[in-house]
Design a protein around this motif. Structure first.
Motif, short mmCIF file in Angstrom:
data_model
loop_
_atom_site.label_atom_id
_atom_site.label_comp_id
_atom_site.label_asym_id
_atom_site.label_seq_id
_atom_site.Cartn_x
_atom_site.Cartn_y
_atom_site.Cartn_z
N LEU A 13 -1.69 -3.89 1.43
CA LEU A 13 -2.87 -4.47 2.10
C LEU A 13 -2.65 -4.55 3.60
CD1 LEU A 13 -5.59 -6.10 2.05
CD2 LEU A 13 -4.18 -8.15 1.85
N LEU A 14 -1.51 -5.09 4.00
CA LEU A 14 -1.27 -5.30 5.43
C LEU A 14 -1.15 -3.98 6.18
CD1 LEU A 14 1.09 -8.37 5.12
CD2 LEU A 14 -1.25 -8.36 6.00
N GLN A 22 -7.56 -2.85 -3.02
CA GLN A 22 -6.59 -3.96 -2.98
C GLN A 22 -7.18 -5.23 -3.60
OE1 GLN A 22 -6.50 -1.46 -0.33
NE2 GLN A 22 -4.81 -0.93 -1.68
N TRP A 67 -10.92 -13.20 0.39
CA TRP A 67 -9.87 -13.23 1.40
C TRP A 67 -9.70 -11.84 2.02
CZ3 TRP A 67 -4.33 -11.93 1.10
CH2 TRP A 67 -3.61 -12.45 2.18
N VAL A 68 -9.71 -10.81 1.18
CA VAL A 68 -9.62 -9.43 1.69
C VAL A 68 -10.82 -9.14 2.60
CG1 VAL A 68 -9.53 -6.97 1.09
CG2 VAL A 68 -8.29 -8.63 -0.30
N GLN A 80 4.54 -3.24 -2.63
CA GLN A 80 3.85 -4.34 -3.29
C GLN A 80 2.41 -4.37 -2.76
OE1 GLN A 80 5.51 -6.34 -5.70
NE2 GLN A 80 6.79 -4.53 -5.40
N ARG A 81 1.51 -5.01 -3.51
CA ARG A 81 0.11 -4.97 -3.10
C ARG A 81 -0.14 -5.68 -1.77
NH1 ARG A 81 -2.60 -8.92 -7.74
NH2 ARG A 81 -1.36 -10.72 -7.17
N GLU A 82 0.65 -6.73 -1.51
CA GLU A 82 0.50 -7.44 -0.22
C GLU A 82 0.93 -6.54 0.94
OE1 GLU A 82 2.14 -8.59 -2.84
OE2 GLU A 82 0.98 -10.37 -3.47
N GLU A 83 2.02 -5.81 0.71
CA GLU A 83 2.54 -4.91 1.75
C GLU A 83 1.52 -3.80 2.02
OE1 GLU A 83 7.08 -5.56 0.06
OE2 GLU A 83 6.07 -3.66 -0.22
N LEU A 135 -5.99 -8.69 -5.59
CA LEU A 135 -5.91 -9.67 -4.50
C LEU A 135 -7.28 -10.34 -4.34
CD1 LEU A 135 -3.77 -7.62 -1.94
CD2 LEU A 135 -3.04 -9.61 -3.27
#
Ligand code: TYD
Length: 205
Positions: free
Chosen positions: A61-62, A98, A108-109, A56-59, A104
């Motif tokens: 990103l992290l 991202q 924030w990024v 997923q895009r959040e995963e 996203l």
């Protein structure tokens, strides 16, 4: 002469890796200590990021940020040892891939990048810009991210150009459709200029 932190950015197939390698070799010939590196950097994180198909895009990103936090520590060490660091992709890739491309929140990024890097920014970012179709034709679809659709890469290209417009003092946009010798000439002219001037110590930011 101060050690420089230089990054290369652009869509896939733009020629970042070729030019980064060329620059590193050129620096070596000039007797300038340097470190050629790339992101994603940490081998296990790189494998997850580039080979695993269902993130997923959040995963994603992290994981990119975790990779960057580790990598930045090594970049700081290299700079402190007086090495010019030439890096194939860095924080701008996360902002653009991202943020701009995967949707996203961009600001924030940006903040998360700042957190991951402790504020370490390159003194110069070379954006190799070219039309998406040409980039994708040059690139064999080697991995999951590379295989994403044209519209995605258009957002990446536009994102990089927007960021370059936002920070014209850091970015230098190069037309990546030019012959390689032309790109090398423009690149070296700029790096030589940077090497001849003093800069704020990037690693201390
Ligand atoms: P890589 O095989 O190094 O390709 P390239 O030669 O195009 O750089 O893969 C890097 C891929 O990871 C590329 O598709 C861009 C993507 N990426 C992100 O989405 N976010 C990031 O923060 C970074 C560093 C790379």
């Amino acid at each position: 002469m101060s050690a420089l932190f230089i990054t290369f950015e652009g869509i896939e197939g733009a020629g970042k890796t070729t030019l980064a390698r060329w620059l590193s070799e050129r620096l070596r010939q000039e007797g300038i200590p340097s470190w050629l590196t790339y992101e994603p950097w940490e081998p296990r994180l790189r494998e997850v990021l580039l080979e695993q198909g269902d993130l997923q895009r959040e995963e994603e990103l992290l994981l990119f940020l975790a990779d960057r936090a580790i990598h930045t520590r090594h970049i700081r060490h290299a700079l402190a040892e007086g090495k010019t660091v030439v890096c194939d992709r860095y924080a701008d890739s996360t902002l653009v891939y991202q943020g701009y491309a995967r949707g996203l929140d961009i600001e924030w990024v940006r903040q998360l990048n700042h957190f991951a890097t402790g504020g370490l920014q390159p003194i110069r970012t070379y954006l190799l810009d070219l039309p998406v179709e040409i980039g994708l034709q040059r690139q064999r679809e080697r991995n999951r991210i590379g295989a994403e659709v044209i519209a995605f890469h258009e957002r990446v290209r536009e994102g990089f150009l927007t960021e370059a417009g936002r920070e014209p003092q850091r970015y230098l946009v190069l037309d990546a459709t030019q012959p390689l010798e032309e790109l090398q000439r423009a690149l070296w002219e700029d790096v030589r200029w940077l090497l001849g001037h003093s800069h704020p110590p990037q690693a201390a930011i």
